[in-house]
Design an enzyme around this catalytic site. Sequence first.
Site, PDB file in Angstrom:
ATOM      1  N   THR A   1       0.786  -1.096   0.131  1.00 11.59           N
ATOM      2  CA  THR A   1      -0.020  -0.128  -0.147  1.00 11.59           C
ATOM      3  C   THR A   1       1.067   1.448   0.156  1.00 11.59           C
ATOM      4  O   THR A   1       0.357   2.573  -0.012  1.00 11.59           O
ATOM      5  CB  THR A   1      -0.735  -0.094   1.367  1.00 11.59           C
ATOM      6  OG1 THR A   1      -0.086  -0.012   2.458  1.00 11.59           O
ATOM      7  CG2 THR A   1      -1.827  -1.256   1.235  1.00 11.59           C
ATOM      8  N   LYS A   2       2.147   1.199  -0.002  1.00 12.06           N
ATOM      9  CA  LYS A   2       2.993   2.214   0.298  1.00 12.06           C
ATOM     10  C   LYS A   2       3.171   3.012  -1.250  1.00 12.06           C
ATOM     11  O   LYS A   2       2.942   2.727  -2.405  1.00 12.06           O
ATOM     12  CB  LYS A   2       4.265   1.896   0.905  1.00 12.06           C
ATOM     13  CG  LYS A   2       4.056   1.371   2.409  1.00 12.06           C
ATOM     14  CD  LYS A   2       3.578   2.348   3.190  1.00 12.06           C
ATOM     15  CE  LYS A   2       2.801   1.789   4.525  1.00 12.06           C
ATOM     16  NZ  LYS A   2       3.586   0.926   5.674  1.00 12.06           N
TER      17      LYS A   2
END
Length: 381
Positions: free
Chosen positions: A179-180
Amino acid sequence: MLIFGSPLIEDDEIQEVVATMRAGWLGTGPKVAAFEKQFCDYVGGGQAVGVNSCTAALHLALVGCGVGPGDEVITTPMTFCATVNAIVHAGATPVLADVDPRTMNIDPRRIEERITSRTRVVLPVHFAGRACDMTTITGLAQKHGLRLVEDCAHSIETTHRGRHVGTFGDYGCYSFYVTKNIITGEGGMVVCSQEKSDRIRILSLHGMDRDAWKRFGGQGYRHYQVVECGFKYNMMDLQAAIGIHQLRRIDQCWQRRRDIWARYQREFADLAIELPAEPDQDSRHAYHLYTILIDGDAAGIDRDRFLEAMTADGIGVGVHYVSLPEHEWYQQRFGWVPTDYPHALRIGRQTVSLPISAKLTDEDVDDVVRGVRKHIAQRSR
Ligand SMILES: *Cc1c(COP(=O)(O)O)cnc(C)c1O
């Protein structure tokens, strides 16, 4: 369903992974070395060591600082549990300093109040991609003789006064979790000086004095020595194959998130919620999270009902974060009381993260805007 935090993966990294598999060198090798070099050039640090998560990076950084039983590490209650767990795994005691309610970052005044004769390290987190006040925090660390470890899981692109965060302290720790801002599946990086990086590299691979790449790489057989009791935290070439291409597009993706962020600010200006503070003048925001605060009485819907309503409408949302003192393990182990950190407590109970991935199409953003406007009341005049 619009999945929250869904990564943008393109053909270049898919081809590079396939090529890596065909070449057969999956473990730590030339691609990790190339990714480390490129990452280091991007943030402007001394050396970078690829690892298999930011959690591992934080743990290694704290071991590198030499903390152990009896030592205290000051950090924020408004972070992912991994930040504090790494402190515990390094054998030290986490001490929390509440956040500034506007920036949601650790408040330097609260840090100073928590410093004792046992304090060894300050560990700020650049929350949502907004730089902490590194000028003040660096000054505090120098004044009190403390080490500085930066949790940059949200903030690869972030700068403070023209300098990338993660390069102010002794160690900068980055995440490439799915998700980064850029991803390698699982993955992380430690950025530090050349001198410190030699030890971090050894600690990241069992404490062996030479890595496997050099050991088996054509210069004749070489024995290794175990020089420390290390960990199994090394990054694989398979991961670096993804990261190299993600890093090439980092600024393009940042611009896309910046545009989405600005659009949300405009679209929600008349709603009865608290929007994130505008980016600070002297820093660059990474726009990792777009977080709104929902006060149920004003908005006409409370936070948890809003989370359910959005999810029911097919829009994935997140919570970053329920404040750490609200979790039972920390309460039992450290006696933490949530109301001792009132700003983090309120944010944790009101915050919602809306989708802001570079993968979102304009239509996806329209859907998010429509969904939020459907459930939240307008500000009364
Ligand atoms: C994601 C995250 C971490 C942990 O990163 P991993 O790469 O998943 O280990 C640490 N700190 C913060 C603030 C994070 O958001």
